[in-house]
Design a protein around this motif. Structure first.
Motif, PDB file in Angstrom:
ATOM      1  N   SER A  26     -23.261 -52.172  -2.325  1.00  0.00           N
ATOM      2  CA  SER A  26     -23.857 -52.439  -3.646  1.00  0.00           C
ATOM      3  C   SER A  26     -24.803 -51.334  -4.100  1.00  0.00           C
ATOM      4  N   TRP A  27     -25.334 -50.571  -3.172  1.00  0.00           N
ATOM      5  CA  TRP A  27     -26.289 -49.517  -3.482  1.00  0.00           C
ATOM      6  C   TRP A  27     -25.613 -48.221  -3.929  1.00  0.00           C
ATOM      7  N   GLU A  28     -24.307 -48.095  -3.730  1.00  0.00           N
ATOM      8  CA  GLU A  28     -23.628 -46.815  -3.906  1.00  0.00           C
ATOM      9  C   GLU A  28     -23.510 -46.394  -5.371  1.00  0.00           C
ATOM     10  N   THR A  29     -23.712 -45.119  -5.625  1.00  0.00           N
ATOM     11  CA  THR A  29     -23.341 -44.500  -6.886  1.00  0.00           C
ATOM     12  C   THR A  29     -21.859 -44.135  -6.805  1.00  0.00           C
ATOM     13  N   PRO A  30     -21.212 -43.780  -7.941  1.00  0.00           N
ATOM     14  CA  PRO A  30     -19.802 -43.358  -7.850  1.00  0.00           C
ATOM     15  C   PRO A  30     -19.591 -42.211  -6.863  1.00  0.00           C
ATOM     16  N   ALA A  31     -20.515 -41.249  -6.833  1.00  0.00           N
ATOM     17  CA  ALA A  31     -20.362 -40.125  -5.904  1.00  0.00           C
ATOM     18  C   ALA A  31     -20.460 -40.589  -4.463  1.00  0.00           C
ATOM     19  N   SER A  83     -32.013 -38.726  -2.199  1.00  0.00           N
ATOM     20  CA  SER A  83     -30.956 -39.213  -1.313  1.00  0.00           C
ATOM     21  C   SER A  83     -31.146 -40.719  -1.092  1.00  0.00           C
ATOM     22  N   PHE A  84     -30.503 -41.245  -0.071  1.00  0.00           N
ATOM     23  CA  PHE A  84     -30.655 -42.643   0.292  1.00  0.00           C
ATOM     24  C   PHE A  84     -31.086 -42.730   1.748  1.00  0.00           C
ATOM     25  N   GLN A  85     -31.658 -43.864   2.116  1.00  0.00           N
ATOM     26  CA  GLN A  85     -32.107 -44.051   3.486  1.00  0.00           C
ATOM     27  C   GLN A  85     -31.781 -45.455   3.969  1.00  0.00           C
ATOM     28  N   VAL A  86     -31.485 -45.550   5.266  1.00  0.00           N
ATOM     29  CA  VAL A  86     -31.318 -46.840   5.924  1.00  0.00           C
ATOM     30  C   VAL A  86     -32.671 -47.216   6.514  1.00  0.00           C
ATOM     31  N   ARG A  87     -33.271 -48.275   5.974  1.00  0.00           N
ATOM     32  CA  ARG A  87     -34.579 -48.723   6.465  1.00  0.00           C
ATOM     33  C   ARG A  87     -34.375 -49.783   7.544  1.00  0.00           C
ATOM     34  N   VAL A  88     -35.176 -49.701   8.579  1.00  0.00           N
ATOM     35  CA  VAL A  88     -35.084 -50.596   9.729  1.00  0.00           C
ATOM     36  C   VAL A  88     -36.341 -51.455   9.794  1.00  0.00           C
ATOM     37  N   VAL A 124     -20.672 -34.197   2.005  1.00  0.00           N
ATOM     38  CA  VAL A 124     -19.938 -34.386   0.756  1.00  0.00           C
ATOM     39  C   VAL A 124     -20.928 -34.855  -0.297  1.00  0.00           C
ATOM     40  N   ALA A 125     -20.756 -34.360  -1.531  1.00  0.00           N
ATOM     41  CA  ALA A 125     -21.678 -34.736  -2.613  1.00  0.00           C
ATOM     42  C   ALA A 125     -21.222 -34.069  -3.902  1.00  0.00           C
ATOM     43  N   ASN A 126     -21.760 -34.545  -5.013  1.00  0.00           N
ATOM     44  CA  ASN A 126     -21.587 -33.819  -6.267  1.00  0.00           C
ATOM     45  C   ASN A 126     -22.327 -32.497  -6.190  1.00  0.00           C
ATOM     46  N   HIS A 127     -21.810 -31.494  -6.862  1.00  0.00           N
ATOM     47  CA  HIS A 127     -22.497 -30.211  -6.960  1.00  0.00           C
ATOM     48  C   HIS A 127     -23.861 -30.428  -7.613  1.00  0.00           C
ATOM     49  N   TYR A 128     -24.903 -29.846  -7.031  1.00  0.00           N
ATOM     50  CA  TYR A 128     -26.251 -30.128  -7.529  1.00  0.00           C
ATOM     51  C   TYR A 128     -26.489 -29.570  -8.931  1.00  0.00           C
ATOM     52  N   ARG A 129     -25.720 -28.541  -9.321  1.00  0.00           N
ATOM     53  CA  ARG A 129     -25.883 -27.997 -10.683  1.00  0.00           C
ATOM     54  C   ARG A 129     -24.799 -28.473 -11.629  1.00  0.00           C
ATOM     55  N   TYR A 130     -23.647 -28.787 -11.085  1.00  0.00           N
ATOM     56  CA  TYR A 130     -22.501 -29.194 -11.909  1.00  0.00           C
ATOM     57  C   TYR A 130     -21.982 -30.540 -11.405  1.00  0.00           C
ATOM     58  N   THR A 188     -19.677 -43.626  -3.357  1.00  0.00           N
ATOM     59  CA  THR A 188     -18.448 -44.354  -3.037  1.00  0.00           C
ATOM     60  C   THR A 188     -17.326 -43.377  -2.715  1.00  0.00           C
ATOM     61  N   ALA A 189     -17.201 -42.343  -3.535  1.00  0.00           N
ATOM     62  CA  ALA A 189     -16.176 -41.326  -3.259  1.00  0.00           C
ATOM     63  C   ALA A 189     -16.420 -40.667  -1.908  1.00  0.00           C
ATOM     64  N   GLY A 190     -17.675 -40.351  -1.626  1.00  0.00           N
ATOM     65  CA  GLY A 190     -17.996 -39.724  -0.351  1.00  0.00           C
ATOM     66  C   GLY A 190     -17.644 -40.600   0.833  1.00  0.00           C
ATOM     67  N   ARG A 191     -17.948 -41.898   0.740  1.00  0.00           N
ATOM     68  CA  ARG A 191     -17.610 -42.820   1.825  1.00  0.00           C
ATOM     69  C   ARG A 191     -16.098 -42.865   2.041  1.00  0.00           C
ATOM     70  N   LEU A 192     -15.337 -42.951   0.957  1.00  0.00           N
ATOM     71  CA  LEU A 192     -13.880 -43.016   1.072  1.00  0.00           C
ATOM     72  C   LEU A 192     -13.309 -41.721   1.636  1.00  0.00           C
ATOM     73  N   VAL A 193     -13.867 -40.600   1.208  1.00  0.00           N
ATOM     74  CA  VAL A 193     -13.400 -39.314   1.726  1.00  0.00           C
ATOM     75  C   VAL A 193     -13.668 -39.213   3.222  1.00  0.00           C
ATOM     76  N   LEU A 194     -14.902 -39.498   3.634  1.00  0.00           N
ATOM     77  CA  LEU A 194     -15.278 -39.341   5.036  1.00  0.00           C
ATOM     78  C   LEU A 194     -14.562 -40.338   5.945  1.00  0.00           C
ATOM     79  N   THR A 195     -14.333 -41.542   5.444  1.00  0.00           N
ATOM     80  CA  THR A 195     -13.714 -42.577   6.272  1.00  0.00           C
ATOM     81  C   THR A 195     -12.263 -42.255   6.585  1.00  0.00           C
ATOM     82  N   ASP A 196     -11.548 -41.661   5.639  1.00  0.00           N
ATOM     83  CA  ASP A 196     -10.101 -41.461   5.800  1.00  0.00           C
ATOM     84  C   ASP A 196      -9.693 -40.006   6.028  1.00  0.00           C
TER      85      ASP A 196
END
Length: 312
Positions: A203-208, A102-107, A234-240, A210-218
């Protein structure tokens, strides 16, 4: 709360109580130091004279009573700082990959990384930046998670912050697993700029992602809530990975999964397709469902004929 002006002694006692894992010895020592620093109340004196062998519940009752007598809020009930600390601290935020994929926000505060010093791992950007930036400071105190257990689960280990804007300052007070022994304060203009910068940095986003951010925002959250639905993740299917999933919950009863194939589309086009699907009545979705309570054997009431049970 009363009108008494809070100072460093109040803050120090608050910080001791807020620290997760504070045992009898730490709480008693904190009470002794508070007396030395000039605070006084009957329950505080009783707490300072308690024994490390006393039952933790008895010591906790003294802590609650002492804070009430001193008009100090109990951590987590009224969040925010007690003293107006000078804004000498510096905040830096960055987003990067975590060991679990996954990703993390470091402080970083004053150059030291706080998330690993706290619960262990920064929060996923979806949990504190998307769709709402929970680090934005207002005059009304708010609370936000800032770190989770190294296993990736918030709650297994947790560091929270209480955030409040105080004129030209922004204060943080640490709650639960504290990465340092004091709260921190930032110049508001610098804080706002850094929080805004990290929220706008994709800049850190993968295509998935970016799609997730756009989906959740709107998303139309109110419309989904009218059907008892709440987005979960929201995410890509872990197997597909060619399938993009939106997971929703219906109270504590069901999980619902809506799948949208990528079909060579970019993140923006995929997000539009997801929104178009979710704008239709749920009965028309091509969705799967899974009960979260064993007693439930049939589909949710909003399910359409095409819905099928998800095998997890």
């Amino acid at each position: 709360m009363g009108s008494r002006r809070f100072g460093a002694a109040d803050q120090a006692l608050f910080d001791v109580v807020a620290r997760r894992g504070a045992d009898n010895a730490a709480l008693i020592q904190g009470a002794c130091q508070a007396l030395i620093d000039g605070l006084d109340s009957p329950a505080l004196r009783d707490l300072a004279g308690a024994s490390v062998r006393d039952r933790p519940t008895d010591v906790h009752e003294l802590v609650v009573a002492a804070l009430a007598e001193l008009d100090i809020p109990y951590p987590g009930t009224i969040v925010g700082p007690l003293a107006r600390r000078p804004g000498v601290d510096v905040l830096r935020l960055d987003i990067g990959p975590a060991d679990d994929g996954s990703f993390q926000v470091r402080v970083h505060v004053n150059g030291a990384e706080m998330t690993s010093a706290g619960a262990g791992l920064g929060m996923d950007p979806y949990d504190i930046l998307i769709p709402t930036n929970r680090l934005v400071a207002t005059a009304v105190p708010t609370r936000s998670p800032i770190a989770r257990c190294g296993c990736g689960v918030y709650g297994c280990g947790s560091t929270d912050i209480a955030i409040v804007r105080d004129g030209d300052l922004v204060h943080w007070d640490w709650l639960l697993e504290m990465p340092m022994g004091r709260g921190v304060s930032f110049a508001a203009a610098d804080y706002d700029a850094e929080v805004d910068r990290v929220a706008r940095d994709h800049s850190w986003e993968t295509p998935a992602r970016t799609a997730g951010r756009l989906v959740l925002t709107d998303l139309d959250y109110d419309r989904l809530a009218a059907f008892g639905l709440k987005p979960s993740w929201v995410a890509n299917h872990y197997r597909y990975p060619e399938r993009f999933l939106v997971a929703l919950t219906i109270r504590d009863d069901y999980q619902v999964f809506v799948t949208t194939p990528w079909r060579g589309r970019g993140p923006e086009e995929l997000a539009r397709a997801v929104h178009a699907t979710l704008a239709a009545p749920p009965a028309k979705w091509n969705a799967t469902w899974h009960p979260t309570r064993p007693a439930l054997t049939g589909p949710p009431a909003i399910a359409g004929r095409s819905w099928r049970r998800e095998r997890i």
